[in-house]
Design an enzyme around this catalytic site. Structure first.
Site, PDB file in Angstrom:
ATOM      1  N   LYS A 174       0.780  -1.244  -0.121  1.00 34.32           N
ATOM      2  CA  LYS A 174       0.050  -0.104  -0.021  1.00 34.32           C
ATOM      3  C   LYS A 174       0.837   1.145   0.008  1.00 34.32           C
ATOM      4  O   LYS A 174       1.704   1.573   0.783  1.00 34.32           O
ATOM      5  CB  LYS A 174      -0.874  -0.005   1.348  1.00 34.32           C
ATOM      6  CG  LYS A 174      -2.034   0.985   1.119  1.00 34.32           C
ATOM      7  CD  LYS A 174      -2.650   1.461   2.425  1.00 34.32           C
ATOM      8  CE  LYS A 174      -2.055   2.622   3.269  1.00 34.32           C
ATOM      9  NZ  LYS A 174      -2.061   3.725   2.594  1.00 34.32           N
ATOM     10  N   CYS A 283      13.166  12.170   5.479  1.00 31.60           N
ATOM     11  CA  CYS A 283      13.409  11.769   6.926  1.00 31.60           C
ATOM     12  C   CYS A 283      14.627  12.000   7.222  1.00 31.60           C
ATOM     13  O   CYS A 283      15.147  12.044   8.323  1.00 31.60           O
ATOM     14  CB  CYS A 283      13.129  10.412   7.020  1.00 31.60           C
ATOM     15  SG  CYS A 283      13.844   9.291   5.578  1.00 31.60           S
ATOM     16  N   GLU A 384       9.699  16.338  15.377  1.00 28.11           N
ATOM     17  CA  GLU A 384       9.955  16.523  13.758  1.00 28.11           C
ATOM     18  C   GLU A 384       8.646  17.482  13.134  1.00 28.11           C
ATOM     19  O   GLU A 384       7.572  17.330  13.494  1.00 28.11           O
ATOM     20  CB  GLU A 384       9.597  14.903  13.269  1.00 28.11           C
ATOM     21  CG  GLU A 384      10.076  14.896  11.748  1.00 28.11           C
ATOM     22  CD  GLU A 384       9.521  13.452  11.443  1.00 28.11           C
ATOM     23  OE1 GLU A 384       8.693  12.991  11.644  1.00 28.11           O
ATOM     24  OE2 GLU A 384      10.424  12.896  10.582  1.00 28.11           O
TER      25      GLU A 384
HETATM   26  P1  NAD Z   1       2.231   8.058   8.117  1.00 24.79           P
HETATM   27  O1  NAD Z   1       2.544   7.283   9.141  1.00 24.79           O
HETATM   28  O2  NAD Z   1       0.941   8.823   8.459  1.00 24.79           O
HETATM   29  O3  NAD Z   1       1.676   7.036   6.890  1.00 24.79           O
HETATM   30  C1  NAD Z   1       2.644   6.156   6.202  1.00 24.79           C
HETATM   31  C2  NAD Z   1       1.976   5.000   5.670  1.00 24.79           C
HETATM   32  O4  NAD Z   1       1.252   4.359   6.841  1.00 24.79           O
HETATM   33  C3  NAD Z   1       0.939   5.530   4.734  1.00 24.79           C
HETATM   34  O5  NAD Z   1       0.693   4.518   3.622  1.00 24.79           O
HETATM   35  C4  NAD Z   1      -0.207   5.391   5.386  1.00 24.79           C
HETATM   36  O6  NAD Z   1      -1.500   5.203   4.855  1.00 24.79           O
HETATM   37  C5  NAD Z   1      -0.210   4.135   6.229  1.00 24.79           C
HETATM   38  N1  NAD Z   1      -0.765   4.067   7.662  1.00 24.79           N
HETATM   39  C6  NAD Z   1      -1.311   5.232   8.413  1.00 24.79           C
HETATM   40  N2  NAD Z   1      -2.119   4.519   9.609  1.00 24.79           N
HETATM   41  C7  NAD Z   1      -1.905   3.274   9.344  1.00 24.79           C
HETATM   42  C8  NAD Z   1      -2.310   2.229  10.006  1.00 24.79           C
HETATM   43  N3  NAD Z   1      -3.145   2.303  11.329  1.00 24.79           N
HETATM   44  N4  NAD Z   1      -2.091   0.800   9.879  1.00 24.79           N
HETATM   45  C9  NAD Z   1      -1.489   0.713   8.742  1.00 24.79           C
HETATM   46  N5  NAD Z   1      -0.773   1.649   7.704  1.00 24.79           N
HETATM   47  C10 NAD Z   1      -1.147   2.926   8.216  1.00 24.79           C
HETATM   48  O7  NAD Z   1       3.453   9.092   7.607  1.00 24.79           O
HETATM   49  P2  NAD Z   1       3.539   9.842   6.424  1.00 24.79           P
HETATM   50  O8  NAD Z   1       3.063  11.263   6.859  1.00 24.79           O
HETATM   51  O9  NAD Z   1       3.103   9.325   5.092  1.00 24.79           O
HETATM   52  O10 NAD Z   1       5.092  10.265   5.971  1.00 24.79           O
HETATM   53  C11 NAD Z   1       5.849  11.085   6.799  1.00 24.79           C
HETATM   54  C12 NAD Z   1       6.895  10.453   7.907  1.00 24.79           C
HETATM   55  O11 NAD Z   1       7.378   9.286   7.351  1.00 24.79           O
HETATM   56  C13 NAD Z   1       7.625  11.233   8.450  1.00 24.79           C
HETATM   57  O12 NAD Z   1       7.708  10.994  10.130  1.00 24.79           O
HETATM   58  C14 NAD Z   1       9.143  10.632   8.234  1.00 24.79           C
HETATM   59  O13 NAD Z   1      10.048  10.985   8.962  1.00 24.79           O
HETATM   60  C15 NAD Z   1       8.884   9.213   7.902  1.00 24.79           C
HETATM   61  N6  NAD Z   1       9.720   8.586   7.094  1.00 24.79           N
HETATM   62  C16 NAD Z   1      10.614   7.827   7.641  1.00 24.79           C
HETATM   63  C17 NAD Z   1      11.551   7.300   6.756  1.00 24.79           C
HETATM   64  C18 NAD Z   1      12.647   6.615   7.231  1.00 24.79           C
HETATM   65  O14 NAD Z   1      13.426   5.890   6.196  1.00 24.79           O
HETATM   66  N7  NAD Z   1      13.122   6.397   8.415  1.00 24.79           N
HETATM   67  C19 NAD Z   1      11.593   7.519   5.304  1.00 24.79           C
HETATM   68  C20 NAD Z   1      10.557   8.526   4.654  1.00 24.79           C
HETATM   69  C21 NAD Z   1       9.713   9.068   5.789  1.00 24.79           C
END
Ligand code: NAD
Length: 480
Positions: A174, A283, A384
């Site tokens: 997803k 990130c 963040e």
């Molecule tokens: P998010 O956690 O809101 O969403 C990430 C993904 O998880 C999306 O596909 C979302 O639909 C899904 N999701 C949300 N709730 C869920 C649930 N209950 N069960 C399963 N899936 C669920 O994050 P975002 O806003 O899309 O991305 C930004 C965040 O990602 C920032 O905190 C950033 O630091 C982090 N990030 C980390 C890395 C890394 O490699 N450490 C890389 C890129 C982004």
């Protein structure tokens, strides 16, 4: 309108309950398509397709798997312009970045893991004096779930999918509901490359429904997740009673630590990039800048001058440095930190305002913003923000800056600028981070382990680490 569908069993299909959500363009705020808000039933259909494909795919020779992954990579390269345009429109990132980094890197992910799987070895141990030999089988897990965020959409989606399928698993994946377009287009490429149907299944939808259904599925045995720390913690809680294998790549609040003995010009140019690339929505972006006191005032004025020169503009303009933030709620969240900084006696050295781009007045544009903070403990320095905002403050000693660098809940990456070798080693040893860059930023070799410590995650991706995650190790002991 560009409406998209799920990709299940090699075919594009509508969601079973005919439930849709809007997809909007950050550059102008307009809804330009609809995406499925997939239900539990859609996830189940995807799971069945993956489960059905697994016996054959897991027995497919490494040469054949490798050939298909490399073909996907070549097709992505051949479709660079189309994918880059889709990524830029969906995410708001400058087209130049999508063309130079995001899509080429997605192609590299498939090529890299296509090659890596042919080199993936397992261990053997002879039990001397006991007439026995042990060897380790590395077996694919079965059906695995891959869930990715919006900031580097195809780049991070493929970073999970490529090692998962290379090692013989079948996938229910997803992408973020905020940026689904390039994942949608990937299905076509997989079919053209000859990926057998059911090996990769892509379901679109909200995290709280579609994502949750993947994590809750009792027979999806492993979850590779990249996203926010709170979401990661929630996923860990849901998955724990089912003993799922988890890889969690989460948030960061990365320090840039600048010593006076660094190569100044290189540092300055790279620090502008590491602070504001992709509107600060990577990130790995540095978001806390600590500068040795002796060069602090010089750095402050040079940095601010360079940041002011960055061009905020429409993502499709090749000259744009700073595109649009990904969504209206995200822009609002990021801008709240500008008010918080003021309340905490921070000084806005430049930026801080919404930008109106002519012709695209409803787009989500924000000036790149530099805030001088009075203490490292203020909220803008601890939480963040994930946008084009960085803090700067001076430090006097190595011990002092090390303490400040480590005094956050996150531990993803750290960047160090110095030409002192002993200091480099002392600091690299003590910085609480999964990745330390010295005199560079975001230089990535795909063989290296990637991931964070503390609230930045659990587990490592990259190279053989990813192939280890997507396989179970089974020791076989033979007495002879
Ligand atoms: P998010 O956690 O809101 O969403 C990430 C993904 O998880 C999306 O596909 C979302 O639909 C899904 N999701 C949300 N709730 C869920 C649930 N209950 N069960 C399963 N899936 C669920 O994050 P975002 O806003 O899309 O991305 C930004 C965040 O990602 C920032 O905190 C950033 O630091 C982090 N990030 C980390 C890395 C890394 O490699 N450490 C890389 C890129 C982004």
């Amino acid at each position: 309108m560009t409406n998209i569908q799920n990709y299940i069993n090699g075919q594009y299909v509508n969601p079973i309950q005919d439930n849709w959500i809007d997809n909007s363009c950050p550059a102008n705020g307009e809804v330009y398509g609809q995406i499925p808000n997939s239900s539990k039933e859609d996830v189940e259909t995807a799971y069945i397709a993956a489960k059905t494909a697994f016996p054959s795919w897991s027995q497919t020779t490494l040469d054949e798997r490798s050939r298909i992954l490399i073909k996907i990579s070549e097709l992505l390269e051949a479709n660079l312009q189309r994918f880059a345009e889709a990524e830029s429109k969906d995410n708001g990132k400058p087209i130049s970045l999508a063309k130079a980094v995001d899509i080429p890197r997605a192609a590299s992910n498939f090529r890299f893991f296509g090659n890596a799987i042919t080199q993936f070895a397992s261990e053997s141990h002879e039990s001397i004096g006991q007439n026995a030999i042990n060897f380790t089988l590395r077996q694919p897990i079965g059906v695995v779930g891959c869930i990715s965020p919006w900031n580097l959409p195809l780049y991070l989606f493929s970073w999970k999918i490529a090692p998962a399928i290379a090692s013989g698993n079948c996938v229910v994946a997803k992408p973020s509901e905020v940026t689904p377009m390039t994942a949608f287009l990937l299905g076509e490429i997989c079919n053209e490359a000859g990926l057998p149907k059911g090996v990769l299944n892509i379901v679109h939808g909200l995290g709280s429904s579609t994502g949750q259904a993947i994590v809750e599925h009792p027979d999806i045995k492993a979850i590779s997740f990249t996203g926010g720390t709170e979401t990661g913690a929630h996923i860990a809680r849901v998955a724990a009673p089912m003993f799922k294998k988890l890889s969690l790549e989460l948030g960061g609040k990365n320090p840039n630590i600048i010593f006076a003995d660094c190569d100044y010009d290189d540092m300055l140019e790279t620090t502008v990039r590491s602070s504001f690339a992709n509107q600060g929505q990577i990130c790995l972006c540095g978001s806390r800048t600590f500068v040795e006191a002796s060069i602090y005032e010089t750095f402050k004025s040079d940095f601010v001058e360079k940041v002011k020169a960055l061009k905020v503009g429409h993502p499709s303009d090749e000259h744009t440095n700073i595109g649009a933030l990904v969504s209206k709620p995200h822009l609002k969240k990021v801008m709240q930190y500008i008010d918080i900084a003021k309340e905490e006696n921070g000084t806005i050295l430049c930026g801080g305002n919404k930008v109106t781009v002519e012709g695209y007045e409803n787009g989500y544009y924000l000036e790149p913003t530099v805030i001088e903070v009075p203490t490292d403990e203020c909220r803008v320095n601890q939480e963040e923000i994930f946008g084009p905002i960085v803090t700067i403050m001076p430090f006097n000693t190595e011990d002092e800056v090390l303490e400040m660098a480590n005094k956050v809940k996150y531990g993803l990456s750290a960047t160090l600028w110095t030409n002192n070798l002993k200091r480099t080693m002392r600091m690299s040893n003590q910085l609480q981070a999964g990745i330390v860059w010295v005199n560079t930023w975001m230089m990535r070799d795909l063989r290296t382990p990637f991931g964070g410590v503390k609230a930045s995650g659990v587990g490592r991706e990259g190279g053989f680490e990813a192939l280890r995650f997507f396989t179970e190790a089974k020791n076989v002991c033979i007495k002879y």
